[in-house]
Design an enzyme around this catalytic site. Structure first.
Site, PDB file in Angstrom:
ATOM      1  N   GLU A 229      12.176  18.955  47.188  1.00 46.88           N
ATOM      2  CA  GLU A 229      11.497  17.703  46.746  1.00 46.88           C
ATOM      3  C   GLU A 229      11.592  16.619  47.817  1.00 46.88           C
ATOM      4  O   GLU A 229      10.652  15.820  47.918  1.00 46.88           O
ATOM      5  CB  GLU A 229      12.119  17.236  45.433  1.00 46.88           C
TER       6      GLU A 229
ATOM      7  N   ASP B 201      13.365  26.494  47.531  1.00 47.29           N
ATOM      8  CA  ASP B 201      13.845  25.666  46.422  1.00 47.29           C
ATOM      9  C   ASP B 201      14.310  24.321  46.982  1.00 47.29           C
ATOM     10  O   ASP B 201      14.385  24.136  48.211  1.00 47.29           O
ATOM     11  CB  ASP B 201      15.012  26.426  45.767  1.00 47.29           C
TER      12      ASP B 201
ATOM     13  N   ASP C 163      13.185  24.185  36.664  1.00 49.50           N
ATOM     14  CA  ASP C 163      14.257  24.488  35.719  1.00 49.50           C
ATOM     15  C   ASP C 163      13.895  24.168  34.277  1.00 49.50           C
ATOM     16  O   ASP C 163      14.290  23.140  33.728  1.00 49.50           O
ATOM     17  CB  ASP C 163      15.521  23.735  36.143  1.00 49.50           C
TER      18      ASP C 163
HETATM   19  O1  MIG Z   1      20.587  23.118  41.956  1.00 52.53           O
HETATM   20  O2  MIG Z   1      19.503  28.107  43.564  1.00 52.53           O
HETATM   21  O3  MIG Z   1      15.167  25.661  40.294  1.00 52.53           O
HETATM   22  O4  MIG Z   1      15.591  28.419  40.135  1.00 52.53           O
HETATM   23  O5  MIG Z   1      18.215  29.329  40.506  1.00 52.53           O
HETATM   24  C1  MIG Z   1      19.990  24.263  41.405  1.00 52.53           C
HETATM   25  C2  MIG Z   1      19.967  27.842  42.300  1.00 52.53           C
HETATM   26  C3  MIG Z   1      19.375  25.062  42.493  1.00 52.53           C
HETATM   27  C4  MIG Z   1      17.326  25.359  41.246  1.00 52.53           C
HETATM   28  C5  MIG Z   1      16.177  26.288  41.033  1.00 52.53           C
HETATM   29  C6  MIG Z   1      16.655  27.534  40.360  1.00 52.53           C
HETATM   30  C7  MIG Z   1      17.733  28.191  41.186  1.00 52.53           C
HETATM   31  C8  MIG Z   1      18.884  27.221  41.435  1.00 52.53           C
HETATM   32  N1  MIG Z   1      18.374  26.006  42.047  1.00 52.53           N
END
Ligand code: MIG
Length: 791
Positions: A406, A403, A477
């Site tokens: 980016e 995650d 999200d």
């Molecule tokens: O700032 O890890 O898209 O699936 O549950 C949010 C917490 C960070 C974004 C991800 C989401 C995940 C969440 N993350």
């Protein structure tokens, strides 16, 4: 800018066009694929997406005419003029795409200012000047697809997108111009003559499909080389196939990854995770995968566990494994700045983190607080990160969820001039931002492969073209909104067209509170999407299958069980996808390009060739119009009624009914009921058969292997072929095309729909069979060849 053509040179498949000011290279990659390259930024054509470029040996001719140069391949005529203007024709001389020769002329925004639009949440980019740009004349009847997971509709005409990987938590709507992924691949459909552009540039790129001016469309970049591939069809399938030949296909995943996944931000402590695990089994709802989101870690330090929440992670995961559960843990890129923390210390010691322009490790803020960013563009760092996967594998983790890559940051974006190693050729952030997630996934994939020996399961949020070689993707999200359920369909269909075979959206929605009805409809869609994962954020209401009421739970059970029955069909699609790059979730136009009614079908999709899904995606709706594409007949999965294609029908659909249609002339392989992969040994394959219309024939290939290792690449698999013909009765043959895996089915159970019959014979001998209102059933032991006749 380029000036006039002075001369040309030929070097194998390359035609080097010498202009007054610069040299351009046109390379015939194959008769249908042409690369256009101008070293505006750097001499070499170095791709992050294409790892092994195969240039086909093929015949082509180059001729110099008065106005320019003509390259003729078996499929195309490419005309190149002064200033590197390019027009492309098919071999019959029909224009495919032509450079736009006039000045750009953007529509006028009258009065007011951009800041107010921005405040309202519009993410608009105004007609900027780009260093790299290809401007094409808009032909009539042009439709656009691809570009990854962009919001909005299937057809991208009239919109503009900025490809710059962005973590944008605001509710995704069609005015978003950037999301998490940068896939600069555009497909153009025009009068059944289709082609694509793969613009291989990792800087911030822009695609405008006639928004700025309906007379032209363009792709552009703020910097970098001009480097793009023109990919001719004329079928969309061919365009997608060629694009994935260049950038790679999604390797066959482990079978369990196609089961049901349950996630939440976060299932902690251990007792909550176990409660979830208990519930699935107790309630008779199949489930293979449970996720641990960031709260399992010790203070968000990657590769650690919070021992208060999980005192014995190894034991816990081993216990879950015994009950059929695989656990996937999240790993973010941000490494906490924390003296004594192993990962941080190793990273600092070996200069594994990105730095500012003076070489000082760059810090920003993410979940762990002050954190550093591993430089995944450096092979040494990838190797280190790959080895770190072993830490998680040793705990018994089965897959890794990447995650925030980016990369995301809480304290303002990373500046343009943060420095990256780029495998020895130092570059600034602006050049490699869009491949950060790509390289993180690659490192993760390689680490899991090395340390588990199995087919890795990686799921990533950010990516670039070609990431499909390493990872599954999800659309980030979304929210628990009907709009987002609706929009997930074109998002996933366009991802599929870009080679991202293994994709999904958070079922039920990530942010905001789901409702019983929304979850009921969403799980119906999820059943047919490649990644079948329910996920939601912290502080939102529970949305596990049982979180609402009995009726909602029943609907979840019904569809999750249906998914498990369909697993061999979906696995077959993945096996094909590794070889041909075609998606699992498909827009109708991919298979029915001759039928222009399919071009803007946003709310229906195909799951492979044989299943058409027309889900209900509006609250309160109990019926919907369904378009059945022309060229085939379609069987209502629930009622077995047969419809001719090329018409709209109305399908009634109570909350527990998702409209599903099976193409007449289909074999749909089914598994017996199971709670998870590996629970039961599959000795009998079930074939749900939909005979073709009288006078027609159909065939299907079914694939079988151990479901987890790479042994299939050495021939350890079985391939069955089923053929059916409807002609004065029904004839079916079963044969084996490849024999390499020793756990074979002992028998096949055939369930043939829409037949009334009085006699069935197998290999010449009459057998007994079960007769139902509209179908018959019987089992046959598998021999090398079976011939079945039904009269
Ligand atoms: O700032 O890890 O898209 O699936 O549950 C949010 C917490 C960070 C974004 C991800 C989401 C995940 C969440 N993350």
């Amino acid at each position: 800018m380029f000036g006039k053509i002075k001369s040309i040179r030929k070097n194998d498949n390359k035609i080097i066009v010498v202009y007054e000011n610069i040299e351009a290279t046109v390379e015939v990659i194959s008769p249908s694929i042409i690369n256009f390259f101008v070293p505006l930024y750097r001499k070499e054509r170095a791709s992050k997406a294409i790892e092994d470029l195969v240039v086909e040996e093929c015949d082509f001719e180059v001729s110099e005419e008065d106005e320019g140069i003509i390259i003729t391949t078996e499929k195309l005529q490419v005309k190149i003029f002064n200033d590197f203007k390019v027009d492309i024709y098919d071999k019959y001389g029909n224009i495919l795409c032509e450079d736009y020769r006039e000045e750009r002329k953007a529509f006028i925004r009258r009065h007011g200012n951009l800041d107010i639009l921005k405040l309202e949440g519009h993410k608009v980019v105004v007609d900027a000047i780009y260093k790299v740009m290809v401007l094409k004349k808009m032909e009539q009847n042009t439709f656009f697809y691809g570009l990854g997971e962009q919001t909005g509709h299937l057809n991208k005409k009239g919109y503009q997108y900025k490809l710059w990987n962005t973590d944008d938590p605001s509710p995704h709507v069609e005015c978003h111009e950037s999301l998490y992924k940068a896939i600069p691949f555009l497909i153009t459909v025009k009068d059944k003559q289709d082609f694509g552009f793969f613009f291989d540039n990792t800087f911030e790129t822009h695609f405008d499909m006639g928004k700025e001016n309906a007379d032209y469309y363009y792709f552009s970049a703020v910097d970098g080389n001009l480097d793009y591939y023109f990919i001719y069809g004329p079928e969309v399938k061919k365009v997608v196939g060629s694009y994935t030949k260049l950038t790679g296909t999604n390797p066959l995943p482990q079978l369990w990854t196609l089961g049901y996944h349950q996630s939440k931000f976060s299932y902690t402590p251990e007792s909550r995770l176990l409660e979830i695990a208990d519930n699935f089994r107790k309630r008779d709802i199949p489930c293979d995968v449970l996720y641990l989101d960031i709260d399992y870690m010790d203070g968000y330090r990657v590769f650690t566990w919070d021992k208060k929440k999980f005192p014995d992670p190894k034991g816990t995961l081993a216990g879950l494994k015994e009950r059929g559960y695989k656990v996937v843990t999240i790993i973010d890129p941000g490494v906490k700045k924390d003296k004594g923390y192993k990962i941080y210390e190793e990273g600092i010691k070996n200069s594994y983190f990105v730095t500012d322009k003076d070489g000082v490790p760059y810090v920003n803020t993410v979940w762990p607080g002050t954190a550093l960013y591993p430089d995944f563009t450096n092979e040494r760092v990838r190797k280190w990160w790959a080895d770190n996967q072993k830490i998680m594998m040793d705990y018994g983790v089965s897959g890794i969820w990447n995650d925030m890559n980016e990369p995301a940051s809480f304290n303002g974006p990373l500046p343009e001039d943060v420095m990256f190693n780029n495998d020895g050729l130092e570059v600034q952030h602006k050049e490699v931002h869009n491949v950060y997630g790509h390289y993180m996934s690659k490192a993760t994939y390689e680490g899991i492969k090395e340390h588990s020996g199995k087919r890795p399961f990686v799921i990533t949020r950010a990516c670039y073209a070609g990431t499909q070689k390493y990872s599954t993707v999800w659309t980030g999200d979304n929210q628990s909104l009907w709009d987002h359920l609706r929009m997930s369909l074109p998002m996933l269909m366009n991802l599929g067209l870009c080679g991202m075979t293994f994709c999904g959206a958070d079922i039920g929605g990530f942010s905001f509170d789901c409702t019983a009805e929304l979850l009921s409809r969403w799980v119906q869609v999820g059943t047919f999407t490649p990644l079948f994962r329910n996920h939601s954020r912290d502080f939102t209401r529970d949305q596990e299958p049982w979180a609402f009421d009995e009726k909602t739970e029943e609907i979840n059970r019904k569809y999750i069980k249906l998914r498990y029955r369909l697993l061999p069909y979906i696995y077959d699609l993945f096996w094909q996808a590794e070889r041909n790059g075609l998606p699992v979730i498909r827009p109708l136009l991919l298979n029915y390009q001759e039928d222009s009614n399919t071009y803007e079908m946003n709310d229906e999709f195909l799951c492979g060739d044989n299943i058409l899904v027309a889900p209900v995606v509006e609250q309160g709706k109990k019926a919907r119009m369904v378009y059945l594409p022309e060229g085939d007949s379609w069987v209502d999965y629930w009622t077995k009624e047969i419809y001719k294609g090329g018409q709209y029908i109305v399908k009634e659909a109570d909350l527990d009914v998702c409209p599903i249609f099976i193409k007449a002339g289909s074999f749909i392989p089914n598994y017996p009921q199971m709670n998870y992969i590996g629970e039961v040994e599959i000795k009998e394959l079930i074939l749900d058969i939909y005979p073709p219309i009288e006078g027609n024939k159909a065939s299907y290939e079914h694939y079988q292997d151990d479901g987890e290792s790479f042994a299939y690449r050495n021939g350890m698999y079985n391939l069955y072929e089923f053929i059916i013909e409807s002609k004065a009765g029904i004839n079916i043959t079963i044969s084996k095309k490849h024999n390499g895996y020793n756990k074979k089915y002992e028998s096949i159970k055939l369930c043939i729909n829409n037949v009334k019959s009085s006699k069935v014979s197998v290999d010449g001998a009459k057998i007994n069979f079960g007769k139902y209102e509209n179908s018959i059933e019987f089992s046959v032991p598998i021999k090398n060849n079976n011939v079945i006749e039904i009269k």
